[in-house]
Design a protein around this motif. Sequence first.
Motif, mmCIF file in Angstrom:
data_model
loop_
_atom_site.group_PDB
_atom_site.id
_atom_site.type_symbol
_atom_site.label_atom_id
_atom_site.label_comp_id
_atom_site.label_asym_id
_atom_site.label_seq_id
_atom_site.Cartn_x
_atom_site.Cartn_y
_atom_site.Cartn_z
ATOM 1 N N ALA A 1 7.510 3.511 -5.767
ATOM 2 C CA ALA A 1 8.931 3.628 -5.426
ATOM 3 C C ALA A 1 9.199 4.161 -4.025
ATOM 4 N N ASN A 2 8.387 5.113 -3.546
ATOM 5 C CA ASN A 2 8.852 5.841 -2.363
ATOM 6 C C ASN A 2 9.078 4.995 -1.103
ATOM 7 N N PRO A 3 8.153 4.105 -0.739
ATOM 8 C CA PRO A 3 8.440 3.288 0.451
ATOM 9 C C PRO A 3 9.705 2.431 0.286
ATOM 10 N N TRP B 1 17.148 0.820 -1.473
ATOM 11 C CA TRP B 1 16.963 -0.194 -2.528
ATOM 12 C C TRP B 1 17.543 -1.539 -2.078
ATOM 13 N N PRO C 1 0.818 -1.220 0.000
ATOM 14 C CA PRO C 1 0.000 0.000 0.000
ATOM 15 C C PRO C 1 0.851 1.269 0.000
ATOM 16 N N PHE C 2 0.345 2.288 -0.730
ATOM 17 C CA PHE C 2 1.006 3.595 -0.795
ATOM 18 C C PHE C 2 -0.067 4.678 -0.774
ATOM 19 N N THR C 3 0.260 5.781 -0.132
ATOM 20 C CA THR C 3 -0.704 6.879 0.005
ATOM 21 C C THR C 3 -1.135 7.484 -1.329
ATOM 22 N N ASP C 4 -0.230 7.473 -2.325
ATOM 23 C CA ASP C 4 -0.506 8.180 -3.575
ATOM 24 C C ASP C 4 -0.351 7.282 -4.795
ATOM 25 N N PRO C 5 -1.249 6.298 -4.927
ATOM 26 C CA PRO C 5 -1.130 5.326 -6.024
ATOM 27 C C PRO C 5 -1.616 5.905 -7.354
ATOM 28 N N HIS D 1 12.325 3.156 -1.722
ATOM 29 C CA HIS D 1 13.450 4.092 -1.676
ATOM 30 C C HIS D 1 13.738 4.495 -0.230
ATOM 31 N N HIS D 2 12.667 4.677 0.533
ATOM 32 C CA HIS D 2 12.825 5.098 1.924
ATOM 33 C C HIS D 2 13.534 4.015 2.743
ATOM 34 N N ASN E 1 -2.417 13.719 -8.464
ATOM 35 C CA ASN E 1 -2.623 12.282 -8.710
ATOM 36 C C ASN E 1 -3.709 12.075 -9.750
ATOM 37 N N VAL F 1 7.832 7.900 -13.778
ATOM 38 C CA VAL F 1 6.417 7.781 -14.163
ATOM 39 C C VAL F 1 6.114 6.362 -14.625
ATOM 40 N N ASP G 1 7.612 4.990 7.101
ATOM 41 C CA ASP G 1 7.376 3.926 6.128
ATOM 42 C C ASP G 1 7.459 4.442 4.694
ATOM 43 N N GLY G 2 7.802 5.736 4.527
ATOM 44 C CA GLY G 2 7.843 6.298 3.184
ATOM 45 C C GLY G 2 6.465 6.638 2.637
ATOM 46 N N GLN G 3 5.473 6.728 3.521
ATOM 47 C CA GLN G 3 4.141 7.178 3.084
ATOM 48 C C GLN G 3 4.120 8.707 3.134
ATOM 49 N N LEU H 1 5.500 -1.361 4.738
ATOM 50 C CA LEU H 1 6.285 -2.207 3.838
ATOM 51 C C LEU H 1 6.850 -3.402 4.612
ATOM 52 N N VAL I 1 5.797 0.430 -10.092
ATOM 53 C CA VAL I 1 5.025 1.093 -11.134
ATOM 54 C C VAL I 1 5.682 2.382 -11.640
ATOM 55 N N ASP I 2 6.240 3.175 -10.726
ATOM 56 C CA ASP I 2 6.752 4.482 -11.153
ATOM 57 C C ASP I 2 8.276 4.529 -11.271
#
Lengths: 262, 410
Positions: A101-103, A109, A51-55, A105-106, B187, B32, B307-309, A76, A127-128
């Motif tokens: 990517a962000n979680p 890698w 899950p990600f906040t901005d899918p 990357h956080h 988004n 992207v 968590d990178g959120q 994650l 995806v991104d």
Amino acid sequence: MTNRLNTRFAELSAYNRAGFVAYMMAGDGDSQALLNALPAAGADVIELGMPFTDPMADGPAIQASALRALEAGMTLKGTLAQAAEFRKTDKDTPIVLMGYANPIHHMGWEAFAKAAAKAGVDGLICVDVPPEEDDELRAALGKYSIALIRLATPTTDDKRLATVVANTSGFVYYVSTTGVTGAGSGAVTEVGEAVARVQRASGLPVAVGFGVKEPDQAAAIARTADAVVVGSAIVDAMHSGGVAGAQELVKRLSSAVHAARR
Amino acid sequence: MSEPVSADTRPNALSAWPDARGRFGDYGGRFVAETLMPLILELEEAYETAKADPDFRAEMDLFLKDYVGKPSPIYFAERLTEEFGGAQVWFKRDELNHTGSHKINNCLGQVLLARRMGKTRIIAETGAGQHGVATATVAARFGIPCTVFMGATDVERQAPNVFRMKLLGAEVVPVTSGTGTLKDAMNEALRDWVTNVKDTFYVIGTVAGPHPYPAMVRDFQSIIGREARAQMKERLGRLPDACVACIGGGSNAMGLFHPFIEDEEVRLIGVEAAGEGVETGKHAASLKGGKPGILHGNKTYLLQDDDGQIIDAHSISAGLDYPGIGPEHAFLHDMKRAEYVSATDAEAMEMFQLCTKLEGIIPALEPAHALARVRDLAKELGKDGVILMNMCGRGDKDVPQVARMLGVEL
């Protein structure tokens, strides 16, 4: 790279059978129970959503599912823990993580790749992160023998396809339509042609997804594709009907896919 | 960390970035979905061609002059200078542009580019509504259908701009996902673009997004700094000691800063929105309170949790209410070429009223943030100092919101 993905697609090919790929969101409802139940319901490969906040590439069903999962405290690390728990009892069904990517990357890698390998994960769809940006991620995954699965789309022309399939492994995910997950799928004949094109260019199995909801539609795609992916419909079934509801849908879809070439 | 850019592709000057990969140091890039990659590459090529075409330049210049009203003046804010008791305060008056903000500088460029590319539909995201209004305006002028995505929260607090966009013929789509602010609007615009790849041009309003947007928007906005630099030299025979601008994504700041980057004696100061205070966690200060990450097509500083959120930004100003910042700002921050500070909601409210009373200029809440730090800087620099602040938008759109906050019923 020999791993569960290669073994599974080789088995499917030996039986001249298309595979069924079930997508589910980690942390939305009793996701551990659903994950554990998917192989018996007919899933040949599992895509486990992170899950990600901005899918940004997802439609309303998966957006809402991700937000529910985050609300319920999924992370994650928690997603990887569910994969590890599944792997305790299932040694054969490949798990592919899918997310943004962000979680990753956080976490870092390499730290991610290491943790994912330890959890028994076989592949990643990020995806991104397109080919132009995936050098670090690819190196990290390669080190831990995790397949980097790329997406080909209707906008991927032949020149671009060469870039997309270079350095990819496991399988190629063909997005059957321009749009977000859960939107309508492309015309079956066009999908068939595109699948053949991607198979030729990559020498890898091709799984088709985005917008597949009904058994008939899944079966039609299964006649040409190596595998069919269903996501939004399963996520919706899980939300409305719980584990039993999602399992029931996976059974219907996978039976249709498995019988498609008979 | 990224693998280092090889020596022969690394730009020499700080002002010469991005590199061929669209990176400003380690920031920027093209993160992207694959569906959009061919479009991004096509856009990059079309922009490079247009940039080198004198006809494109001439068309831009004509519309900038006759339609936007360029050049905007610089103005000596004498009474604020007296009030602050230090350095001279000068405004670059980009709020005098057609549509009331700097946003149209960029919209004009992108819509003209969209026409060259044969695109027949325009989409945009907007926060305060200034970018949405500017895009809807230029789209109306050229007869191109336009859809603007706007967070539902912002639709409510920026009602006058929503009505303006509708009058201009744009469709305004309220976005309810997430917190219904700028990031969610972005988004949704990306989701629309990934669906309508053939005919649609996405006019991004800030110096963020996948390459080439950060560089392209900066180029179109650099008219702010180019004009101001020449105007300061002409009026004062010198450059300012500092250029100051507010930052959401950072387009007005980047437009002001860029022509001054190689002027080492000129301090560049960006003012982020501190909301209720950076220490409260309710703010929009990505550089002060964020970490590098990947969102909306680029690598940059983001407000995010363990968590990178992505964490929702908070600001009184819808135009600054964004959890990220343009990648070139992230780069200038790390290279220490620009300084980044912040101002709270309360400070912005105070400056909104002070500027209106003393100068007869109602500033947008966004540049009111910048003015709060101009006050400190004026004292710091003393009487011999000169500060140039970009008055990037006018505050008419904020009057209903400010009235509400002051407990006044209109």
